[in-house]
Enzyme design. Structure first.
Site, PDB file in Angstrom:
ATOM      1  CG  HIS A 116       0.338   6.279  -0.016  1.00 19.08           C
ATOM      2  ND1 HIS A 116      -0.333   7.937  -0.191  1.00 19.08           N
ATOM      3  CD2 HIS A 116      -0.342   5.436   0.859  1.00 19.08           C
ATOM      4  CE1 HIS A 116      -0.868   7.453   0.989  1.00 19.08           C
ATOM      5  NE2 HIS A 116      -1.186   6.435   1.837  1.00 19.08           N
ATOM      6  CB  SER A 175      -2.599  -0.211  -2.670  1.00 18.03           C
ATOM      7  OG  SER A 175      -3.477   0.346  -2.076  1.00 18.03           O
ATOM      8  CD  GLU A 181      -4.358   6.676   2.321  1.00 17.83           C
ATOM      9  OE1 GLU A 181      -4.421   5.612   1.393  1.00 17.83           O
ATOM     10  OE2 GLU A 181      -3.517   6.540   3.119  1.00 17.83           O
ATOM     11  CG  HIS A 189      -1.660   0.903   1.591  1.00 17.00           C
ATOM     12  ND1 HIS A 189      -2.636   1.654   1.079  1.00 17.00           N
ATOM     13  CD2 HIS A 189      -1.612   2.512   2.318  1.00 17.00           C
ATOM     14  CE1 HIS A 189      -3.302   2.991   0.943  1.00 17.00           C
ATOM     15  NE2 HIS A 189      -2.805   3.203   1.825  1.00 17.00           N
TER      16      HIS A 189
HETATM   17 CO    CO Z   1      -2.302   5.115   3.108  1.00 13.32          CO
END
Ligand code: CO
Ligand code: PHE
Length: 296
Positions: A140, A202, A183, A135
Site C-alpha cells: 500500500h 503483495s 486492493e 501487505h
Molecule cells: Co490492503
C-alpha cells in the site's frame, strides 16, 4: 511506549473463521523483530520485486524505490514517514491488526495509513487471511506517494465516514470500490495492462494470475458496476477492473455518492465472475478453476 504491541489475528472456531478487530495505534517495536522475521521480509521483497518487473505500473515501482526499501531489513516506519510526509503529507501509523470500519476511515480521512506492525510466519509466504506488515508496507505505502492516488485514498476515507452513517448497504457498495481499486486494481498504460492494487502486488501468485491467466475477466472501470459487484476474499479475483488513469478514478469518484447508494438499494448485486451487458470487456474470462458457489 515500551510495552510490546499485540499480534491480533483472526480466530478459527467451531463456527469457522472469525475476524478480530482492534483499535489501538502502536509504536513499531523495530528492535524486537527476530532474524527470522527480517528474513521473511527479505525473501518476499526480493521475490516480489522480480515478479513485478513489467507487471506493476511505473508509479508503483518508482515510488517504492523512492522509499529506499530494501531486502536488508524490515523498514522503519520512522524512515518511511520522512519520505511520505515530504512527498504527499501522508503518514504511516502502526496498528495491531484489522480496524473497525469507522476507525479505518477516520485514519484515511486524515491522511494516516494504518500499517500492521507484525509480519507473517515463514510458512505463510504465499498466503495469509489478513493484512500483515508485508501487505501493508510493500503493497500500500508506495502508491501513497502518487499525488492523485494519495488524494483518492483520503477522499475514500471521507466517503467512508459518510457511508458508515448511511448504513450497511452504502458501506457495502463503498467497500467494493476499495476492493476493486485500491486492493485489486489494474491500469491500462502505453506498455500494456499493469497492476496497481495492493492485494495483487503483495501476492506472487495473483500478480501473475491477474495479467496472464485466461480465467478471470478484465473489464473497463465503471463506478456503479463495481459498486454492485460481489468479491471473493479467499481466492484469486474472478474479475479485475481496469482504469485508464488515476485521474479517471479521482474524477469518477468526485460526485456525492448519496443518490447512487439510494439507487443501488433497489438493484441486485452481480456475482463476482459474471460479465454484464454494457461491460467494456478487455478479456472475457474462461472461468477455469472457479468453484461454483455463487448460486448457493
Ligand atoms: Co490492503
Ligand atoms: N464522492 C464520494 C461520496 O460522496 C466519496 C468518495 C471519494 C468515495 C473517493 C470513494 C473515493 O461518498
Amino acid at each position: 511506549m515500551n510495552t510490546t504491541p499485540h499480534r491480533v489475528e483472526h480466530q478459527q472456531t467451531d463456527r469457522g473463521y472469525v475476524p478480530i478487530y482492534t483499535t489501538a495505534t502502536v509504536e513499531q517495536p523495530w528492535a524486537d523483530y527476530t532474524p527470522t522475521e527480517h528474513e521473511v521480509w527479505a525473501t518476499l521483497f526480493r521475490r516480489q520485486r522480480e515478479v513485478l518487473k513489467g507487471r506493476a505500473c511505473n508509479e508503483f515501482l518508482e515510488n517504492q524505490e523512492r522509499f529506499g526499501m530494501s531486502p536488508d531489513a524490515i523498514p522503519k516506519f520512522q524512515d518511511l514517514n520522512k519520505v511520505l510526509k515530504a512527498g504527499t503529507n501522508w503518514e504511516i501509523v502502526g496498528v495491531e491488526g484489522l480496524l473497525p470500519d469507522e476507525i479505518f476511515f477516520d485514519h484515511l480521512a486524515n491522511r494516516r495509513f494504518p500499517v500492521t506492525w507484525w509480519i507473517r510466519k515463514p510458512e505463510q509466504l504465499d498466503y495469509l487471511s489478513e493484512p500483515d506488515l508485508f501487505h501493508d508496507l510493500f503493497g500500500h505505502v508506495p502508491m501513497l506517494l502518487n499525488p492523485v492516488f494519495a488524494d483518492y485514498v483520503q477522499a475514500y476515507g471521507r466517503g467512508g465516514v459518510k457511508a458508515h452513517k448511511l448504513g450497511a448497504d452504502a458501506l457495502m457498495n463503498l467497500t467494493r470500490l476499495y476492493w476493486y481499486t485500491v486492493e485489486f486494481g489494474l491500469i491500462d498504460t502505453p506498455e500494456g495492462v499493469r497492476i496497481y492494487g495492493s492485494g495483487i502486488v503483495s501476492s506472487k501468485g495473483e500478480s501473475i494470475h491477474c495479467l496472464e491467466s485466461d480465467s478471470p475477466n478484465r473489464i473497463g472501470f465503471d463506478l456503479e458496476r463495481i459498486m454492485r459487484t460481489q468479491y471473493k476474499i479467499d481466492t484469486y479475483q474472478q474479475t479485475y477492473f481496469v482504469i485508464d488513469s488515476f485521474q479517471q478514478l479521482m474524477d469518477a469518484t468526485q460526485p456525492d455518492f448519496t443518490p447512487i447508494y439510494a439507487r443501488l438499494v433497489q438493484e441486485d448485486s452481480f456475482p463476482a465472475g459474471a460479465v454484464q451487458p454494457g461491460d467494456r470487456v478487455i478479456h472475457r474470462g474462461s472461468g477455469e478453476g472457479w468453484v461454483k458457489t455463487d448460486e448457493m
